[in-house]
Enzyme design. Structure first.
Site, PDB file in Angstrom:
ATOM      1  N   GLY A   1       0.838  -1.194   0.000  1.00 44.73           N
ATOM      2  CA  GLY A   1       0.000   0.000   0.000  1.00 44.73           C
ATOM      3  C   GLY A   1       0.868   1.237   0.000  1.00 44.73           C
ATOM      4  O   GLY A   1       1.664   1.452  -0.910  1.00 44.73           O
TER       5      GLY A   1
ATOM      6  N   SER B   1      -0.292  -5.002   4.438  1.00 43.58           N
ATOM      7  CA  SER B   1      -0.337  -5.383   5.845  1.00 43.58           C
ATOM      8  C   SER B   1      -0.114  -4.167   6.706  1.00 43.58           C
ATOM      9  O   SER B   1       0.844  -3.414   6.496  1.00 43.58           O
ATOM     10  CB  SER B   1       0.728  -6.441   6.153  1.00 43.58           C
ATOM     11  OG  SER B   1       0.805  -6.676   7.551  1.00 43.58           O
TER      12      SER B   1
ATOM     13  N   LYS C   1       3.455  24.700  -2.506  1.00 47.00           N
ATOM     14  CA  LYS C   1       4.898  24.739  -2.756  1.00 47.00           C
ATOM     15  C   LYS C   1       5.154  25.482  -4.065  1.00 47.00           C
ATOM     16  O   LYS C   1       4.663  25.083  -5.123  1.00 47.00           O
ATOM     17  CB  LYS C   1       5.458  23.317  -2.836  1.00 47.00           C
ATOM     18  CG  LYS C   1       6.939  23.268  -3.202  1.00 47.00           C
ATOM     19  CD  LYS C   1       7.441  21.851  -3.298  1.00 47.00           C
ATOM     20  CE  LYS C   1       8.863  21.813  -3.827  1.00 47.00           C
ATOM     21  NZ  LYS C   1       9.377  20.438  -3.981  1.00 47.00           N
TER      22      LYS C   1
ATOM     23  N   VAL D   1       2.483 -11.702   2.825  1.00 46.81           N
ATOM     24  CA  VAL D   1       2.803 -12.763   1.878  1.00 46.81           C
ATOM     25  C   VAL D   1       3.708 -13.803   2.537  1.00 46.81           C
ATOM     26  O   VAL D   1       4.768 -13.479   3.074  1.00 46.81           O
ATOM     27  CB  VAL D   1       3.485 -12.189   0.616  1.00 46.81           C
ATOM     28  CG1 VAL D   1       3.931 -13.315  -0.314  1.00 46.81           C
ATOM     29  CG2 VAL D   1       2.534 -11.245  -0.119  1.00 46.81           C
TER      30      VAL D   1
ATOM     31  N   THR E   1      11.224  14.362  -6.421  1.00 46.14           N
ATOM     32  CA  THR E   1      10.756  13.599  -7.587  1.00 46.14           C
ATOM     33  C   THR E   1      10.169  12.235  -7.235  1.00 46.14           C
ATOM     34  O   THR E   1       9.653  11.550  -8.120  1.00 46.14           O
ATOM     35  CB  THR E   1      11.915  13.391  -8.580  1.00 46.14           C
ATOM     36  OG1 THR E   1      13.044  12.827  -7.888  1.00 46.14           O
ATOM     37  CG2 THR E   1      12.330  14.711  -9.212  1.00 46.14           C
TER      38      THR E   1
END
Length: 496
Positions: free
Chosen positions: A15, A41, A80, A187, A346
């Site tokens: 996530g 998780s 920004k 997993v 970036t």
């Protein structure tokens, strides 16, 4: 190996910012034709320090249909207008990579050529006198101007600071409302097809099996699928970018809230300062060859502008990129695909651009080698151009007060960057390469800010008399100063 079966089931593992940015865009664009599952998780933490962005995020949020004020409120976001670089060129000096344009560009010739001739005539003008973004930033002003009324000059170009964890939560709600299925779990085993080498399923610790046709690895630096399962190699760029560790800590919010990021150079690295509504994000990126963790932590904690709100967290990293961002039926997005230090903010952009690129190259009836090759080639070009831009900050310095900065000054650099520097130094010309994220104005500001001044200017400049050139400079400065004076304070724009 190519596959022929329709790609219907997309599985995103992980996530955080990377996973939910990917899920949200996939759901928005492809949600009606594919099934999207995200496995994460709550037991596994995220790096969670990516809080500053660049202007393309405006387009990304608009593509999702997000309301700006609701987004800013949910993520404790601020505006920004650029990044202020302090002590990079030399100690005591500063400049800003301000978003947007500088001055007024002419056909075939950018404004900095006119500024440079003016300077060579002995006129003491600052390049950033002609940046609306810079002048608004240092006066803590902001309003979303599309252009300056009564002129042909563009208005403010901006991005956001926000809490990356809250942004992930916000996009999770969005994604689930669009049909993304979230599964909580860790997993235990990765099922791989013995013949093709493609991943077929994930076996979770509770016994669930998650099958998929295409997998997106958003597991961060661990790279569970792309690295540990498929053994995809890594291209190390440490010889160009020697910093390999970061220490991060939040501190109490300060007011008024500055609408820009600060990057403050130290003896063996640099410190970021990112103002949010509810706190300030701080961190120090450094080279472990030149500083210990204790030395870096002391430098950071002694240079906070508020009270620390947590225990400092150490983050080791190796700068570089995955040899293949897409390998077999796994696409790595986020830190699993590579790492560039957050000097030019970036990280989140690379997640968004990778998700966008995956949609453009998304396989239909089977995963084709041509799609994989196109995706990977575009990814390489993008990240290598960003790499060069970051190296420029280190290489073009006059600092010699520490072994770290002497090493940066003396290091060899990629030919692509060396050629760009030499062209600018000799002629004042700088050209945006194909798929270069950063504009000519961005390159101009960092080159000039780091002390690389052109020895010449474009011939077009001589079409103005000395008086006309002076009038151009005076009129632009008057226009920008007047516009900034009329702008409201940045704090007034933020949601209450």
């Amino acid at each position: 190996m190519q596959t022929q079966e329709p790609v219907q089931n997309l599985v995103i593992l992980g996530g955080g910012t990377a996973g939910w940015i990917t899920a949200s865009l996939m759901a928005k664009v492809l949600g009606k034709v594919i099934n999207i599952t995200l496995v994460e998780s709550d037991k596994i933490g995220t790096v969670g320090v990516g809080e500053a962005t660049i202007p393309p995020i405006i387009n990304f949020n608009q593509a999702l249909g997000l309301d700006e004020q609701a987004f800013l409120k949910a993520t404790k976001g601020t505006i920004k207008l650029g990044i202020q670089f302090e002590h990079w060129h030399k100690q005591g000096a500063s400049y800003m990579h301000a978003f947007g344009s500088i001055g007024k560009n002419f056909p075939f010739c950018d404004f900095h050529h006119f500024w440079r001739k003016h300077q060579l005539q002995g006129k003491d003008t600052n390049f950033w006198d002609f940046s609306l973004n810079y002048q608004a930033a240092i006066h803590n002003k902001f309003a979303p101007l599309a252009n300056i009324q009564g002129t042909n000059l563009p208005g403010l170009s901006y991005a956001y600071h926000f809490d990356a964890g809250l942004y992930a939560q916000y996009l999770r709600q969005y994604s689930e409302s669009k049909g993304v299925r979230r599964i909580e779990g860790t997993v235990k085993e990765v099922g791989v097809n013995a013949e093709s080498g493609h991943i077929e399923r994930l076996l979770l610790d509770d016994g669930q099996q998650i099958a998929g046709d295409l997998f997106v690895d958003c597991t961060g630096m661990s790279g569970l699928l792309i690295k540990k399962t498929l053994q995809t190699g890594y291209i190390d760029w440490s010889h160009w970018l020697p910093c390999d560790r970061a220490i991060a800590v939040p501190s109490s919010a300060q007011h008024p809230i500055a609408p820009y990021t600060r990057s403050i150079a130290h003896a063996a690295g640099w410190q970021w300062r990112i103002p949010l509504q509810h706190r300030t994000g701080n961190g120090l990126v450094f080279s472990s060859q030149h500083w210990s963790d204790a030395e870096a932590e002391a430098a950071l904690m002694n240079n906070l502008d508020g009270e620390p709100l947590a225990v400092p967290k150490v983050i080791p990293f190796t700068t570089g990129r995955r040899a293949q961002q897409w390998n077999k039926n796994v696409v790595s997005i986020g830190l699993s695909s590579g790492f560039l230090e957050p000097l030019e903010s970036t990280s989140i952009h690379l997640i968004q651009s990778a998700a966008t690129r995956l949609i453009k190259c998304f396989p239909h009836n089977g995963i084709k080698t041509a799609d994989i090759q196109a995706f990977n080639q575009q990814s390489i070009v993008e990240i290598e151009r960003i790499r060069d831009f970051i190296i420029l900050h280190y290489k073009a310095t006059e600092r010699d007060d520490s072994p770290f900065w002497r090493q940066c000054r003396e290091m060899e650099i990629p030919d692509t960057l060396a050629e760009k520097i030499e062209l600018f130094r000799a002629t004042g010309k700088v050209f945006r390469d194909f798929d270069d994220l950063f504009t000519e104005a961005a390159w101009q500001q960092v080159l000039i800010g780091q002390g690389i001044l052109p020895n010449d200017y474009h011939s077009i400049v001589d079409s103005l008399t000395e008086q006309q050139l002076q009038e151009l400079m005076d009129n632009l400065k008057t226009l920008i100063d007047g516009t900034v004076t009329a702008l409201p304070m940045h704090d007034n724009f933020l949601p209450k």
